[in-house]
Design a protein around this motif. Structure first.
Motif, PDB file in Angstrom:
ATOM      1  N   GLU A   1       5.948   5.966   3.764  1.00  0.00           N
ATOM      2  CA  GLU A   1       5.622   4.545   3.801  1.00  0.00           C
ATOM      3  C   GLU A   1       4.223   4.365   4.381  1.00  0.00           C
ATOM      4  N   LEU A   2       3.385   3.658   3.648  1.00  0.00           N
ATOM      5  CA  LEU A   2       2.001   3.434   4.050  1.00  0.00           C
ATOM      6  C   LEU A   2       1.788   1.958   4.354  1.00  0.00           C
TER       7      LEU A   2
ATOM      8  N   ILE B   1      -8.757   1.236   0.774  1.00  0.00           N
ATOM      9  CA  ILE B   1      -8.008   2.204  -0.020  1.00  0.00           C
ATOM     10  C   ILE B   1      -8.352   3.628   0.386  1.00  0.00           C
ATOM     11  N   ASN B   2      -9.578   3.843   0.883  1.00  0.00           N
ATOM     12  CA  ASN B   2     -10.011   5.171   1.318  1.00  0.00           C
ATOM     13  C   ASN B   2      -9.763   5.426   2.794  1.00  0.00           C
TER      14      ASN B   2
ATOM     15  N   PHE C   1      -4.964   2.344   3.631  1.00  0.00           N
ATOM     16  CA  PHE C   1      -4.235   1.110   3.316  1.00  0.00           C
ATOM     17  C   PHE C   1      -3.965   1.013   1.818  1.00  0.00           C
ATOM     18  N   ASP C   2      -2.834   0.431   1.478  1.00  0.00           N
ATOM     19  CA  ASP C   2      -2.544   0.030   0.104  1.00  0.00           C
ATOM     20  C   ASP C   2      -2.687  -1.481   0.023  1.00  0.00           C
ATOM     21  N   CYS C   3      -3.415  -1.943  -0.978  1.00  0.00           N
ATOM     22  CA  CYS C   3      -3.650  -3.375  -1.132  1.00  0.00           C
ATOM     23  C   CYS C   3      -3.122  -3.842  -2.489  1.00  0.00           C
ATOM     24  N   ASP C   4      -2.460  -4.983  -2.474  1.00  0.00           N
ATOM     25  CA  ASP C   4      -1.911  -5.533  -3.713  1.00  0.00           C
ATOM     26  C   ASP C   4      -1.885  -7.047  -3.584  1.00  0.00           C
TER      27      ASP C   4
ATOM     28  N   ARG D   1     -10.266  -2.391  -2.611  1.00  0.00           N
ATOM     29  CA  ARG D   1      -9.796  -1.412  -3.592  1.00  0.00           C
ATOM     30  C   ARG D   1     -10.901  -0.615  -4.269  1.00  0.00           C
TER      31      ARG D   1
ATOM     32  N   THR E   1      -2.293  13.111  -3.381  1.00  0.00           N
ATOM     33  CA  THR E   1      -3.185  11.973  -3.154  1.00  0.00           C
ATOM     34  C   THR E   1      -4.611  12.413  -3.457  1.00  0.00           C
TER      35      THR E   1
ATOM     36  N   LYS F   1       0.765  -1.617   3.989  1.00  0.00           N
ATOM     37  CA  LYS F   1       0.471  -2.367   2.772  1.00  0.00           C
ATOM     38  C   LYS F   1       0.031  -3.773   3.123  1.00  0.00           C
TER      39      LYS F   1
ATOM     40  N   ARG G   1      -1.461  10.202   4.290  1.00  0.00           N
ATOM     41  CA  ARG G   1      -0.783   9.797   3.060  1.00  0.00           C
ATOM     42  C   ARG G   1       0.189  10.884   2.595  1.00  0.00           C
TER      43      ARG G   1
END
Length: 778
Positions: free
Chosen positions: A461-462, A498-499, A502-505, A489, A433, A464, A456
């Motif tokens: 699993e993070l 993101i830092n 969290f993962d964002c989509d 992001r 990472t 999301k 991470r």
């Protein structure tokens, strides 16, 4: 041993029967008195003005122990000027004997050279202890002047000062043995102290020499102790330096009575240097270093939350940190130069090495530019990329041979998503990472960023977050003013999700199903009506206990209200209005409620103040174009109000179109306008569902976390933290300092200053004169 004490006593008598010792003592007192009383008077004056004119004044925002006694205060001034005192004291210790010829009497006596050296050294250490007693007078005064002085950090600073004085004394006694002229010995001591203070900045571009000069440098050795952190490596350093120069002195004094070849003498000195450097290397290894944090709240130790994450690392599996430095990218001069590596390892990583000493460091230097980036080619026309790199290398005084080219770095790793700037890659048990640097005052990542990277590496699993798309919602990929890329992001945003782990989509519910296990679904200001397919999927997701955030805007309430009805909330029709002199009427300034402070540990200090019955001073959170949110209470969701308008601002809800570029709107009850004491602009709802808590947020404004508003800051982070059941991010809030008030008034501080700065020095001078006159008569 008795002989050593007798020599020390004789030397002490000589010191106190000379005007130099008394002069230096008075000068040292004045130095301490000036810097101590200067700070005390400064803060006493501000405190008096604050208490007299500001009823809400409760103290200063910083620790007075650090400000008055340490950083920029007493200890900092003493350490910065100490090298003026010691050479004047030590320059005559042995050179006086050489000049007067009395050294021959010592050589002819049964006294061993080691006894002479240790006796004289103990004498100067005793005098230096007297200087510390002078300093302690001001420390004792601070106990009665500053409320809740942090005594641990003061003791740590005293230890650092004592070790530094002893080191300077050892250097001085060796320099004194080299010449019959005291002034030469004094100047030589100045030079050696200067070299040891500056050597840490020399030849730092060479790897081997960097480690050597870092160990020899005396410059930063007291810095950690002044912060209250005692390390075995620092203590051993001072002991080794003292031992080395005392050995040198012994060789010099002993050599005067012997006939030895130059080669044998060189071997003697070289052996001591090698032994000292070897011991220094061993004691500086991370696995061998012991730490003692003397501060009241362990401020020099990483937060317990971060420690808990580090403990989850397998002790048999090392953590590898690779620093990628782009000669042509951002961050090169802030932390990518070879001479900055030791500072990078010690300042950023030492707190973590304390708990995981097997962290391995690797450095990769390269040069490259992003595809399509022509800025450098315009700056250096008719130059190839390698020629531009040669120019930059020459400007930064680095060797281009140590930087790999674009082709090779692209084969190793794809750094284009990181904008080819200074970045760290963390690797643990095959997982990787990025840990980023930031273009702000801090530059390096803080504990929240580092702990997020650690987690991470540990978790497959993070959390999301999915942001719906397809109905003109706010986008987490676009950089326009109304969009959401900054807080979600943007890799350059220190507190971007993101830092923080969290993962964002995005997700188009027309063609995609909502996956299980996500942290939350975000529906941010859809401009068009959601299709039946999308609404059905959201209803199913909510019925299963999924977390969600709904962001609404005026004139779009009907789009989200059918979904909100399922969780027991609604957006009110109309727009909230606050008429003010300076702003347009659509700007609302709601404040966080007591319930709102329970969102996350980001508001830990505020909760502590509320628990203690103290008020929390806060400004309003700007919201422009806002609608009220209310609970309809027809479900098992429990509502709690996060943001509410201020009852003193006369906020009302206007029905119909709000015109903001004309005369202020007027409340019109006939047209349906309503007025109440407060309005909720952000509502939280929760319920127990299948052995877990389901959490919903309904916000009456979408713009407060847009790119234009810099993402909403830590409040936005707290919202998503609460949505994720506060698993992420890892908060590292330190306790508020207790030593923020003085016990004396400004007039008392001025009186203290007059006594310390004028009266007592005169008394010391008179005592010295009396002692010297009586000595002369005898």
């Amino acid at each position: 041993m008795k002989l050593i004490y007798k020599i020390a006593q004789n030397e002490i008598r000589s010191l106190f029967y000379s005007p130099v010792a008394w002069f230096l003592g008075v000068a040292f007192w004045i130095l301490c008195a000036y810097f101590y009383t200067k700070q005390i008077c400064h803060f006493a004056n501000y405190q008096e003005l604050g208490t007299q004119n500001n009823p809400a004044f409760e103290g200063f925002t910083t620790s007075l122990t650090e400000t008055v006694l340490l950083k920029g205060g007493l200890f900092n001034a003493v350490i910065g000027n100490l090298y003026f005192f010691l050479p004047l004291l030590t320059m005559g210790l042995i050179s006086r004997e050489l000049n007067n010829g009395t050294i021959k009497l010592l050589y002819s006596s049964p006294i061993k050279p080691i006894s002479i050296i240790l006796g004289k050294y103990l004498a100067i250490v005793f005098y230096c202890s007297c200087l510390l007693i002078i300093l302690s007078v001001f420390l004792i005064a601070s106990l009665f002047t500053i409320v809740h002085v942090d005594g641990g950090i003061v003791l740590s600073a005293l230890l650092s000062l004592f070790l530094l004085i002893c080191s300077y004394a050892a250097i001085g006694i060796f320099m004194s043995s080299l010449s019959t002229y005291q002034i030469v010995s004094g100047v030589a001591t100045f030079l050696v102290i200067f070299v040891l203070s500056s050597i840490g900045m020399l030849w730092q571009q060479y790897d081997f020499i960097r480690d050597l000069t870092y160990f020899l440098s005396i410059a930063g050795r007291t810095e950690r102790m002044l912060r209250g952190l005692i390390t075995s490596s620092d203590v051993c350093y001072f002991i080794l330096i003292i031992a080395m120069f005392l050995c040198f002195t012994y060789f010099k004094v002993k050599g005067a009575t012997e006939s030895k070849s130059f080669s044998k003498t060189l071997v003697q000195y070289g052996t001591v240097v090698v032994v000292i450097l070897s011991l220094g290397y061993i004691t500086s290894k991370p696995s061998w270093i012991g730490y003692l944090d003397m501060t009241r709240d362990n401020l020099n130790t990483i937060h317990p939350n971060v420690q808990a994450i580090i403990q989850k690392f397998d002790k048999k599996s090392p953590l590898k940190v690779t620093l990628y430095t782009n000669l042509l990218g951002r961050g090169m001069e802030q932390g990518g130069l070879p001479e900055q590596r030791k500072s990078y390892e010690m300042r950023l990583w030492e707190p973590y090495l304390r708990f995981k000493p097997d962290i391995q460091f690797e450095y990769v230097n390269y040069y490259d530019v992003a595809p399509g980036d022509s800025s450098l080619y315009k700056m250096y026309p008719n130059k190839s990329l390698k020629e531009i790199a040669e120019i930059m290398a020459k400007a930064l005084q680095v060797d281009l041979k140590k930087f790999i080219g674009p082709e090779e770095i692209r084969k190793r790793i794809d750094l284009k998503p990181e904008n080819l700037r200074l970045v760290m890659e963390l690797e643990y048990q095959g997982r990787k990472t990025f840990l980023r640097t930031f273009e702000d005052g801090g530059f390096w990542p803080d504990q929240m960023n580092v702990s997020a990277a650690f987690k991470r590496l540990q978790q497959s699993e993070l959390p999301k977050l999915l942001f719906t798309s397809g109905n003109l919602e706010r986008s987490i990929y676009k950089t326009g003013q109304r969009e959401y890329s900054f807080f979600a992001r943007d890799i350059n945003n220190r507190i971007g999700l993101i830092n923080l782990g969290f993962d964002c989509d995005s997700i188009d519910l027309e063609h995609q199903d909502i996956p299980n296990g996500i942290a939350g679904l975000v529906i941010a200001d859809p401009k068009t009506t959601l299709s039946a397919v999308k609404q059905a999927k959201i209803h199913t997701y909510l019925a299963k206990g999924g977390n969600a955030i709904f962001f609404g805007e005026p004139e779009k309430q009907d789009i989200l209200n059918p979904l909100l009805a399922e969780v027991g909330a609604q957006f009110s029709p109309g727009t909230l209005v606050e008429v003010s002199v300076n702003e347009t009427p659509d700007l609302i300034l709601p404040t966080i409620t007591k319930e709102g402070f329970s969102l996350s540990d980001n508001y830990k200090r505020e909760r502590e103040r509320l628990a203690a019955g103290k008020p929390v001073v806060q400004g309003g959170l700007p919201m422009r174009g806002t609608i009220a949110v209310y609970s309809i209470g027809n479900t098992d969701f429990k509502p709690f109000h996060i943001l509410k308008t201020d009852s003193t601002r006369a906020t009302y809800n206007k029905i119909g179109k709000l015109i903001i570029d004309s005369v202020p709107p007027v409340f019109n009850k006939v047209l349906g306008d309503t007025r109440q004491a407060t309005y909720t602009t952000l509502l939280g709802l929760s319920r127990q569902k299948d052995n877990q808590q389901q959490r919903i947020i309904a916000a009456g404004d979408t713009d407060f976390l847009s790119n234009l508003r810099q993402g909403g800051g830590y409040f936005t982070v707290s919202l998503f933290s609460w949505l994720d059941n506060n698993r992420w991010p890892i908060y590292t809030i330190q306790p508020a300092p207790l030593d923020v008030l003085l016990t004396i008034s400004n007039s008392a501080a001025e009186t203290q200053r007059f006594v310390f700065l004028y009266i007592i020095p005169v008394v010391i001078v008179l005592i010295g004169i009396i002692v010297l006159i009586r000595r002369k008569r005898k």
